[in-house]
Design an enzyme around this catalytic site. Structure first.
Site, PDB file in Angstrom:
ATOM      1  N   SER A  74      -3.667  -7.447   2.802  1.00 24.74           N
ATOM      2  CA  SER A  74      -3.481  -7.354   4.679  1.00 24.74           C
ATOM      3  C   SER A  74      -4.069  -7.913   4.786  1.00 24.74           C
ATOM      4  O   SER A  74      -4.418  -8.985   6.028  1.00 24.74           O
ATOM      5  CB  SER A  74      -5.095  -6.340   4.789  1.00 24.74           C
ATOM      6  OG  SER A  74      -4.306  -5.053   4.213  1.00 24.74           O
ATOM      7  N   HIS A 100       0.886  -1.689   0.203  1.00 25.23           N
ATOM      8  CA  HIS A 100      -0.448   0.137  -0.594  1.00 25.23           C
ATOM      9  C   HIS A 100       1.288   0.978  -0.142  1.00 25.23           C
ATOM     10  O   HIS A 100       0.893   2.201  -1.150  1.00 25.23           O
ATOM     11  CB  HIS A 100      -0.814  -0.059   1.311  1.00 25.23           C
ATOM     12  CG  HIS A 100      -1.819  -1.655   1.443  1.00 25.23           C
ATOM     13  ND1 HIS A 100      -1.902  -1.861   2.764  1.00 25.23           N
ATOM     14  CD2 HIS A 100      -2.825  -1.189   0.589  1.00 25.23           C
ATOM     15  CE1 HIS A 100      -3.465  -3.243   2.285  1.00 25.23           C
ATOM     16  NE2 HIS A 100      -3.350  -2.344   1.088  1.00 25.23           N
ATOM     17  N   LYS A 160     -17.243  -6.710   3.545  1.00 23.08           N
ATOM     18  CA  LYS A 160     -15.686  -7.225   4.864  1.00 23.08           C
ATOM     19  C   LYS A 160     -15.515  -6.811   6.562  1.00 23.08           C
ATOM     20  O   LYS A 160     -16.549  -6.832   7.450  1.00 23.08           O
ATOM     21  CB  LYS A 160     -13.994  -6.412   4.381  1.00 23.08           C
ATOM     22  CG  LYS A 160     -13.360  -7.403   2.967  1.00 23.08           C
ATOM     23  CD  LYS A 160     -11.999  -6.289   2.388  1.00 23.08           C
ATOM     24  CE  LYS A 160     -12.090  -6.640   1.150  1.00 23.08           C
ATOM     25  NZ  LYS A 160     -10.261  -6.059   1.332  1.00 23.08           N
ATOM     26  N   ARG A 210      -2.849  -6.411  -7.352  1.00 23.11           N
ATOM     27  CA  ARG A 210      -1.269  -7.260  -7.670  1.00 23.11           C
ATOM     28  C   ARG A 210      -1.487  -8.201  -8.737  1.00 23.11           C
ATOM     29  O   ARG A 210      -1.029  -9.241  -8.832  1.00 23.11           O
ATOM     30  CB  ARG A 210      -1.846  -7.693  -6.500  1.00 23.11           C
ATOM     31  CG  ARG A 210      -1.014  -7.093  -5.329  1.00 23.11           C
ATOM     32  CD  ARG A 210      -1.502  -7.796  -4.212  1.00 23.11           C
ATOM     33  NE  ARG A 210      -3.103  -8.280  -4.094  1.00 23.11           N
ATOM     34  CZ  ARG A 210      -4.241  -8.466  -3.385  1.00 23.11           C
ATOM     35  NH1 ARG A 210      -3.312  -8.113  -1.671  1.00 23.11           N
ATOM     36  NH2 ARG A 210      -5.124  -8.062  -3.564  1.00 23.11           N
TER      37      ARG A 210
END
Length: 164
Positions: A133, A18, A42, A96
């Site tokens: 994360s 990040h 989430k 990613r």
């Protein structure tokens, strides 16, 4: 005219990947808003205010990150509402893999349709491309060392909060 970009994310917690994207965005745009957003899909480990604080500490401790960054949170309304409010015309997203592109594409199109906000994708430094994360939370919760993947402020925080 100031060119403002928003780097949104849940940042639960912020990782070195990040920070890499934030640092590079700050070199491209006049002003960068790192926006900690609530993702209803989430279950967050950390409250929004804690995530904001950890990002601020991480940025303050990194001498390579410019000072054109504002850290804020947004939990009500659309992301593009925040962009409109602060005059941002661009979102910056770190990706990613192709999986991230597939996940982000519908949101990119919707944000452009709703408010004319464009999205720029940035690939992470390859050293951080495998880090998320979610993985950091899992490794940390099982007692693993996450210091190679997170800023020092986050590593210190996770060490203090890990059960003995």
């Amino acid at each position: 005219m100031t060119n403002i970009a928003v780097v949104p994310g849940s940042f639960d917690p912020v990782t070195l990947g990040h920070l890499d994207v934030i640092r590079r965005a700050a070199g491209v745009f006049d002003q960068v808003h790192v926006l900690v957003v609530h993702n209803p899909g989430k279950d967050a480990m950390l409250p929004l205010s804690e995530r904001v604080g950890l990002i601020q500490k991480s940025i303050a401790e990194d001498p390579d990150i410019p000072d054109n960054i504002l850290v804020a949170s947004w939990s009500v309304g659309l992301l593009v509402d925040y962009c409109t409010e602060v005059g941002a015309s661009v979102l910056v997203k770190g990706i990613r893999s192709q999986i991230d592109v597939a996940y982000e594409t519908p949101m990119v199109l919707m944000n452009r349709s709703l408010a004319g906000v464009e999205t720029v994708f940035m690939l992470p430094d390859p050293a951080h491309a495998h880090v998320s994360s979610t993985l950091v939370r899992q490794v940390s919760s099982l007692g693993g060392d996450v210091s190679p993947y997170v800023p020092p402020a986050v590593a210190r925080f996770l060490d203090k909060t890990r059960p003995a």
